[in-house]
Design a protein around this motif. Structure first.
Motif, short mmCIF file in Angstrom:
data_model
loop_
_atom_site.label_atom_id
_atom_site.label_comp_id
_atom_site.label_asym_id
_atom_site.label_seq_id
_atom_site.Cartn_x
_atom_site.Cartn_y
_atom_site.Cartn_z
N PHE A 131 -2.96 -18.72 -59.70
CA PHE A 131 -1.82 -19.39 -58.75
C PHE A 131 -0.29 -19.49 -58.70
O PHE A 131 0.03 -19.88 -57.45
CB PHE A 131 -2.86 -20.32 -57.87
N ASN A 132 -0.07 -19.91 -59.69
CA ASN A 132 1.39 -20.99 -59.46
C ASN A 132 2.61 -20.08 -59.17
O ASN A 132 3.95 -20.26 -58.68
CB ASN A 132 2.05 -21.16 -60.90
N PHE A 133 2.01 -18.37 -58.85
CA PHE A 133 3.39 -17.68 -58.18
C PHE A 133 3.05 -17.67 -56.77
O PHE A 133 4.63 -17.67 -56.66
CB PHE A 133 2.88 -16.16 -58.37
N GLY A 179 -13.72 -9.03 -55.31
CA GLY A 179 -13.78 -9.47 -54.01
C GLY A 179 -13.82 -11.43 -53.60
O GLY A 179 -14.61 -11.45 -52.68
N CYS A 180 -13.50 -11.49 -54.82
CA CYS A 180 -13.85 -13.28 -55.01
C CYS A 180 -13.49 -14.17 -54.03
O CYS A 180 -12.45 -14.03 -54.39
CB CYS A 180 -13.44 -12.87 -56.71
N ASN A 181 -14.59 -15.12 -54.02
CA ASN A 181 -13.69 -16.54 -52.83
C ASN A 181 -13.54 -16.75 -53.82
O ASN A 181 -13.81 -17.37 -54.90
CB ASN A 181 -15.08 -16.22 -52.65
N LEU A 182 -12.40 -17.74 -52.98
CA LEU A 182 -11.61 -19.17 -53.85
C LEU A 182 -11.56 -20.20 -53.48
O LEU A 182 -12.01 -19.80 -51.75
CB LEU A 182 -10.23 -18.45 -54.06
N THR A 183 -11.36 -20.91 -53.86
CA THR A 183 -11.32 -22.47 -52.97
C THR A 183 -10.33 -22.73 -53.40
O THR A 183 -9.81 -22.46 -54.36
CB THR A 183 -12.42 -23.03 -52.75
N LEU A 184 -9.18 -23.02 -52.46
CA LEU A 184 -8.03 -23.56 -52.84
C LEU A 184 -7.33 -24.73 -52.42
O LEU A 184 -7.98 -24.84 -51.68
CB LEU A 184 -6.63 -22.65 -52.22
N HIS A 185 -7.51 -25.39 -53.62
CA HIS A 185 -7.07 -26.66 -53.69
C HIS A 185 -5.87 -27.14 -53.35
O HIS A 185 -4.83 -26.84 -53.91
CB HIS A 185 -7.55 -27.53 -54.29
N VAL A 186 -5.32 -27.67 -52.43
CA VAL A 186 -4.02 -27.70 -51.73
C VAL A 186 -3.61 -29.70 -51.47
O VAL A 186 -4.71 -30.14 -50.53
CB VAL A 186 -3.74 -27.14 -49.81
N SER A 187 -2.13 -29.66 -51.91
CA SER A 187 -2.05 -30.93 -52.20
C SER A 187 -0.60 -30.74 -52.10
O SER A 187 0.28 -30.38 -52.32
CB SER A 187 -2.05 -31.17 -53.20
N ARG A 188 0.42 -31.15 -50.94
CA ARG A 188 1.62 -31.59 -50.59
C ARG A 188 2.33 -30.03 -50.40
O ARG A 188 3.04 -29.99 -50.39
CB ARG A 188 2.74 -31.99 -51.39
N ASN A 189 1.69 -29.46 -49.53
CA ASN A 189 2.06 -27.84 -49.50
C ASN A 189 1.93 -27.06 -50.65
O ASN A 189 2.83 -26.24 -51.08
CB ASN A 189 2.80 -27.94 -48.99
N GLU A 190 0.86 -27.24 -51.62
CA GLU A 190 1.09 -26.50 -52.86
C GLU A 190 0.26 -26.90 -53.66
O GLU A 190 -0.75 -27.41 -53.00
CB GLU A 190 1.74 -27.53 -54.53
N VAL A 191 -0.60 -25.23 -54.04
CA VAL A 191 -1.49 -25.00 -54.26
C VAL A 191 -1.80 -25.89 -56.20
O VAL A 191 -1.31 -25.56 -56.73
CB VAL A 191 -2.36 -23.32 -54.62
N VAL A 192 -2.75 -26.69 -56.25
CA VAL A 192 -3.29 -26.82 -57.55
C VAL A 192 -3.94 -26.75 -58.20
O VAL A 192 -3.76 -27.33 -59.44
CB VAL A 192 -2.73 -29.49 -57.30
N ARG A 193 -5.22 -26.76 -57.59
CA ARG A 193 -6.77 -25.74 -58.13
C ARG A 193 -7.13 -24.68 -57.59
O ARG A 193 -6.76 -24.77 -56.21
CB ARG A 193 -7.30 -27.38 -58.25
N VAL A 194 -7.56 -24.28 -58.11
CA VAL A 194 -8.47 -22.77 -57.71
C VAL A 194 -9.93 -22.71 -57.96
O VAL A 194 -10.32 -23.35 -59.70
CB VAL A 194 -8.07 -21.77 -58.12
#
Length: 907
Positions: free
Chosen positions: A279-281, A244-259
């Motif tokens: 996360f690239n899936f 149950g790890c908490n993630l911060t999804l960094h999103v640019s142009r409707n794409e997750v680019v970093r976690v």
């Protein structure tokens, strides 16, 4: 609420407090607090580059210098304990001069490429240069230069930007327990590298990336996809294991680019390789984007109206002709609580059957059956953070470091604090190197091992008499007589574990005031898995390790929401909240809530559904987010059963092996495209938030279910998932006190019955739900298959660190496939020599059910006579070899962990 607050911050009234003055402010802190921590607690800023509150004090960067009255020179705040009456000045002209000099010296050996550096805007060195207005450098001179090396598929390393703060070295050692890197050489030639020129023993967790204050370490998959501007951050929960790890999804142009992950979370900001880099899936070109209907043997794209109308028509026809029990449904441990709640409601209210199950049948159904019988609840009793308060950790049948990596970090942390670690496992799993005692028992002999330990505890009178008398039933002469045959000598003959180790482990566990048991599928996935769980419960009961902090019986859940999907009633004999479908009063409650007449008998389990499909009595199956064509045992039989269905609907995000067999495939949404909640292994309900839009016309799973249900004649009218969650609270009192608003900050552990209830850190503080805990006499039963001349090896299956489940998500991630590209079999060196095998050789592995060909890895991890195959790879599916007919009589769980095979070299 953050994890630290939920478990209770330091109770300052109960510890020795001291008072000091910082910048003319009088403050009180617990004794032992450093000056830096004291300042942080009171929001007084002291700059630092090498400190992290989760790591041991280091004092390397010298930026946190402060002046303490009475001391001749400034001291480092991160390494200096605060004392009563101390007077501290955090800034003066001399200190600021020294700090500026440190920054200038660091910049003198640092590239000046902030304009294009990936870390710009998030670089501590850059921030300090800005603060001290360093425009020209007094110390320009020779700089260290390094040739670029690009061997790591996950991490970009720029040694010229390294400031030797040591944080990456320390986190790798102190937190991850790997010590893959160190500071090599001395003086100007110092650099970070593997110690003693050894190969890099890296787990690619990326903890080093997360603590690096500059651009020296970066996630390779994120390069060039966005830094700070126009990158939004979305808080959510990891879609992989049950931590149950908490993630911060960094999103640019409707794409997750970093976690990334924040520090005040259940995982303390740490992540594993899958959580950080897997996360690239989400944006894979292989995602399903439109409904597909099989026409003439091939799939053709269809509109949602056509696809849902066709499904409703076929299911209605089957229901009319054969009755509702001719239809079954498999829910998903990767979907949200709300989606699973709707799925089981659809099966029961719209279809009219209790034929609903999910993958928990194949992992922890024996846990639910066993612990619910003994305690009245089948969940993890204690919290993840409490691991640090264990005196003894007993890990049995769990490859924690690979299957639950962040929970393993808590165990390593506890070990560093002085806790003892006992591991019982047939393989030398990675956590063994931290163990005080390793019990390498033969697969399938857990009951004999546990009974052997309990024999010692009873014989040496190490039991907790007061707890037994006040809290339990069944600790009688008959129960104790059942333990008599399991002397250490007898247990050794069955398990292969030396008797002295059994005695030592028994004394260590029983002699502890706070001992926690942690287990996974090595215990449950047996034809006698429920007996294994009973034995574990007996051990905890007789030593009083229940109902208190830092103890308990803790089954670690394997998938991100397998706890939640079971809680939501995706099982054939229980409504949401483990309320039995056969109890009239309970059924009437749900009939009133759902406004429909409900079936009054237990449904079929997942294995029973497949058997019924093969026999022809189950005509249709609706599968949401599961892949039984690769995850179920005896795959030949599973595929045959799926093909025998008149109608198969699969709802998923990829064209899985199961979807390839379907008549209709519906494109669902990934975790990053939906709103809802997940429940992790410690019963913590947490928010899941939408970060990106789904590809094509893929639809949220909850909306698919509602639209299909409406076409089946049963309308579910919810305008938002918050309404579904509210109804769940009405259905199950343990969630009645939760709301999305209350879950905003860190989640809450059930039971939480009222809006003012804080949630439950650990269970059974005031007693057991069933009244008193029950001892259960169990006897050792040999596994359904024993080695013989034809099949001389015991095969056990499981996970690896890098892949996950059937590879549906991880095998769409390029760097993960670079380090874990193919299937393999682990075989002991003695067995390899007898077969003239070397690592890399191709072998054929055969059981009574089929054969696969794969690469051999010669290693001491399994014992002699035992082989291990991970089940992630369709190219050599381990579950072709396992048995689907040897089921636990109570939980109906198959025996994945013990099958007999032969191994032959392929020329």
């Amino acid at each position: 609420m953050t994890q630290s607050k939920e478990l209770g911050e330091v109770n300052e009234s109960r510890v020795n407090m001291i008072t000091l003055t910082i910048n003319n402010r009088q403050i009180s802190v617990p004794a032992g607090t450093t000056i830096l921590d004291a300042a942080r607690r009171n929001e007084i800023h002291i700059p630092t580059l090498c400190d992290d509150p989760r790591l041991e004090p280091y004092g390397g960067c010298r930026l946190c210098l402060v002046q303490v009255k009475g001391m001749p020179r400034p001291v480092t705040a991160c390494t200096t304990p605060a004392t009563d009456g101390m007077e501290v000045e955090t800034s003066n002209a001399e200190i600021e001069r020294q700090r500026r000099t440190v920054v200038e010296l660091l910049l003198s050996d640092h590239p000046n490429d902030c304009m294009v550096c990936e870390k710009a805007g998030d670089c501590m060195l850059q921030e300090l240069a800005y603060f001290y207005n360093v425009r020209e450098n007094r110390f320009a001179g020779e700089r260290r230069t390094y040739a670029k090396k690009d061997m790591n598929p996950f991490i970009e390393r720029d040694m010229e930007k390294c400031i030797l703060c040591g944080k990456c070295v320390r986190v790798c050692d102190e937190v991850q327990g790997v010590a893959a890197i160190d500071i090599a050489n001395r003086g100007f030639g110092s650099k970070i590298s593997p110690p003693f020129d050894k190969d890099l023993n890296c787990e690619f967790c990326g903890q080093c990336v997360s603590v690096c204050p500059t651009g020296a370490l970066l996630g390779k998959e994120s390069l060039g996809k966005g830094r700070q501007k126009d990158v939004k951050e979305v808080e959510t929960v990891c879609p992989y294991c049950g931590c149950g790890c908490n993630l911060t999804l960094h999103v640019s142009r409707n794409e997750v680019v970093r976690v990334t992950s924040k520090q005040d979370t259940v995982n303390e900001g740490w992540l594993c390789v899958k959580g950080r880099f897997g996360f690239n899936f989400i944006s894979s070109p292989d995602r399903l984007t439109a409904p597909l209907i099989r026409k003439g043997g091939a799939f053709a794209e269809a509109s949602w109206e056509e696809a849902l109308g066709y499904i409703a028509e076929r299911l209605t026809a089957i229901k009319s002709k054969h009755g509702p029990d001719a239809i079954g449904g498999l829910a998903s441990a990767r979907c949200t609580n709300e989606e699973n709640y709707l799925f089981q409601k659809f099966m029961r209210a719209a279809i009219g059957t209790n034929n609903v199950d999910h993958c928990a049948r194949y992992c922890h159904s024996s846990t639910v059956a066993g612990l619910a019988t003994v305690f009245g609840s089948g969940a993890m009793t204690n919290s993840i953070a409490e691991i640090e308060k264990n005196d003894v950790m007993f890990v049995i049948g769990s490859n924690t470091k690979e299957s639950h990596p962040i929970i393993a970090l808590r165990m390593i942390k506890a070990k560093r604090k002085g806790a003892k670690l006992i591991i019982a496992d047939p393989r030398r799993v990675p956590l063994v190197r931290f163990a005080d005692i390793w019990l390498q028992h033969r697969p399938g002999t857990d009951v004999a091992l546990l009974n052997g330990m309990m024999h010692v505890i009873v014989k040496e009178n190490l039991v907790d008499r007061a707890f037994i008398e006040s809290m339990t039933d069944g600790f009688d002469e008959e129960f104790k007589k059942n333990l008599e045959p399991y002397s250490p000598e007898a247990a050794e003959s069955i398990t292969g574990v030396p008797k002295d180790l059994i005695v030592k482990a028994a004394r260590l566990y029983a002699g502890s005031k706070k001992a926690g048991i942690y287990y996974t599928m090595g215990i449950t996935q047996h034809a006698h898995g429920t007996d294994n769980v009973y034995a574990i419960a007996n051990l905890a009961l007789m030593t009083g390790n229940l109902g208190k902090e830092g103890a308990g019986v803790n089954p670690l859940r394997g998938q991100n929401n397998v706890q939640g999907s079971t809680d939501m009633g995706c099982i054939p004999n229980m409504y949401p909240g483990y309320q039995r479908v056969t109890v009239p009063a309970i059924r009437q409650k749900f009939e009133a809530l759902w406004n429909v007449k409900l079936p009054d008998k237990d449904g079929l389990t997942a294995p029973e559904m497949l058997m019924a499909a093969e026999k022809g009595s189950l005509k249709a199956l609706y599968i949401m987010g599961e892949n039984p064509a690769l995850s179920d045992p005896d795959l030949t039989h599973t595929v045959k059963a799926l093909k025998a269905l008149e109608f198969l609907v699969v709802q998923d995000i990829f064209m899985t092996e199961t979807a390839e067999l379907a008549h209709v495939v519906l494109p669902g949404a990934s975790f990053a495209e939906k709103v809802g909640t997940f429940t992790n292994t410690e019963r913590r309900v947490q928010r899941v938030r939408r970060a990106v839009n789904s590809p094509g016309t893929a639809m949220k799973d909850s909306l698919i279910i509602m639209e299909l249900s409406k076409r089946m004649g049963y309308e579910m009218n919810y305008s938002h998932t918050v309404e579904i969650f509210r109804e769940i609270g009405q259905a199950w009192p343990a969630l009645a006190g939760m709301s999305y608003a209350r879950l905003e900050d860190g989640g809450i552990q059930w039971p939480c019955p009222t809006p003012d209830h804080p949630g439950t850190q650990y269970l059974f503080k005031g007693g057991f739900p069933r009244g008193r805990g029950r001892f259960t006499a169990v006897t050792y039963q040999p596994s359904h298959e024993e080695p013989d001349k034809e099949y001389p090896f015991i095969l056990t299956t499981g996970r690896t660190l890098f892949q996950y489940h059937t590879g549906t998500m991880t095998r769409k991630v390029r760097p993960i496939n670079a380090v874990s590209p193919e299937p393999f079999i682990e075989i002991n060196p003695q067995d390899a020599r007898a077969l003239s095998l070397e690592s890399g050789a191709k072998v054929r592995v055969s059981s009574r059910r089929g054969s696969i060909t794969l690469k051999a890895v010669v290693t001491k991890r399994p014992g002699k006579g035992v082989v291990f195959i991970p089940f992630h790879f369709k190219e050599a599916a381990a579950n072709i070899l396992t048995s689907g007919t040897a089921l636990d009589p109570v939980a109906k769980i198959p025996s994945f962990k013990v099958s007999t095979v032969r191994v032959e070299k392929v020329s």
